[in-house]
Structures are given as C-alpha cells and as structure tokens.
Design a protein around this motif. Structure first.
Motif, PDB file in Angstrom:
ATOM      1  N   LEU A 241       0.804  -1.217   0.000  1.00 24.84           N
ATOM      2  CA  LEU A 241       0.000   0.000   0.000  1.00 24.84           C
ATOM      3  C   LEU A 241       0.838   1.268   0.000  1.00 24.84           C
ATOM      4  CD1 LEU A 241      -2.871  -1.057   2.413  1.00 24.84           C
ATOM      5  CD2 LEU A 241      -3.014  -0.739  -0.076  1.00 24.84           C
ATOM      6  N   ARG A 242       2.098   1.185   0.436  1.00 28.32           N
ATOM      7  CA  ARG A 242       2.974   2.364   0.396  1.00 28.32           C
ATOM      8  C   ARG A 242       3.136   2.901  -1.016  1.00 28.32           C
ATOM      9  NH1 ARG A 242       6.544  -0.477   4.269  1.00 28.32           N
ATOM     10  NH2 ARG A 242       5.918   0.312   6.302  1.00 28.32           N
ATOM     11  N   LYS A 243       2.987   2.031  -2.009  1.00 29.20           N
ATOM     12  CA  LYS A 243       3.108   2.445  -3.411  1.00 29.20           C
ATOM     13  C   LYS A 243       2.076   3.511  -3.774  1.00 29.20           C
ATOM     14  CE  LYS A 243       4.362  -2.251  -4.642  1.00 29.20           C
ATOM     15  NZ  LYS A 243       3.890  -3.456  -5.339  1.00 29.20           N
ATOM     16  N   THR A 244       0.991   3.595  -3.020  1.00 28.20           N
ATOM     17  CA  THR A 244      -0.084   4.539  -3.343  1.00 28.20           C
ATOM     18  C   THR A 244       0.184   5.935  -2.791  1.00 28.20           C
ATOM     19  OG1 THR A 244      -1.386   4.090  -1.335  1.00 28.20           O
ATOM     20  CG2 THR A 244      -1.778   2.661  -3.270  1.00 28.20           C
ATOM     21  N   ASN A 245       1.190   6.074  -1.936  1.00 28.89           N
ATOM     22  CA  ASN A 245       1.490   7.338  -1.257  1.00 28.89           C
ATOM     23  C   ASN A 245       0.323   7.838  -0.400  1.00 28.89           C
ATOM     24  OD1 ASN A 245       4.176   7.629  -2.208  1.00 28.89           O
ATOM     25  ND2 ASN A 245       3.348   8.258  -4.176  1.00 28.89           N
ATOM     26  N   ILE A 246      -0.480   6.898   0.091  1.00 27.01           N
ATOM     27  CA  ILE A 246      -1.559   7.191   1.035  1.00 27.01           C
ATOM     28  C   ILE A 246      -1.128   6.597   2.372  1.00 27.01           C
ATOM     29  CG2 ILE A 246      -3.974   6.749   1.612  1.00 27.01           C
ATOM     30  CD1 ILE A 246      -4.528   6.562  -1.416  1.00 27.01           C
TER      31      ILE A 246
END
Length: 90
Positions: A60-65
C-alpha cells in the motif's frame, strides 16, 4: 489474477492485489499451523496477522496514502488528524 483488465483506478488495484496476496499468505500459515500470542491489550495476534499486515503495508505504500494498522504503533493523532485519506488494515 490480472485485475488491470477491469480498468480500475490504480490505488484500488493496489489495494485489491494487496488483499489477495495477504489472503494467500495467511492461508499458508493456517495450512502449516500457527502460534498465537497476546498483544499488550490482551487480544490475540498470530504470526499470520503480523506477516500479512507487513505485506499489505509494503504494497500500500506504493499509493502514497498513509496506512494505519492494528498490528503496529501508528502515527500520533496530531499527525493523523491532518491526513486527507488513509488505508486501515485490520
């Protein structure tokens, strides 16, 4: 499973793929057996919980959220109150 064919928004695709991969990981733990420990509040936590949460956070870090996760110490409310969005892993 290739979800790109459905034309879903990128962040949703990442979340779905994270959930599928975490579920696959959890099932490996359950087929092999697992240990449960108690968290500081007395609730149970398994090796599968910890491993799947780490996997989902990483993806989920890939989403920058921002990500909140019941298995780790999260950012203090003073920081979280300014978040416009976040993922919640439970």
């Amino acid at each position: 499973m290739h979800l790109n064919n459905f034309q879903l928004p990128t962040n949703l695709l990442v979340a779905i793929e994270a959930a599928i991969e975490a579920a696959t990981l959890i099932m490996r733990f359950y087929s092999d057996g697992f240990n449960a420990n108690a968290k500081s509040d007395g609730s149970p936590v398994t090796e599968a919980d910890i491993a799947s949460s780490a996997l989902m956070r990483s993806m989920l870090r890939k989403t920058n959220i921002a990500v909140m996760d019941e298995e780790i110490q999260n950012a203090h409310f003073d920081e979280r109150k300014n978040w416009e969005a976040y993922w919640c892993i439970d």
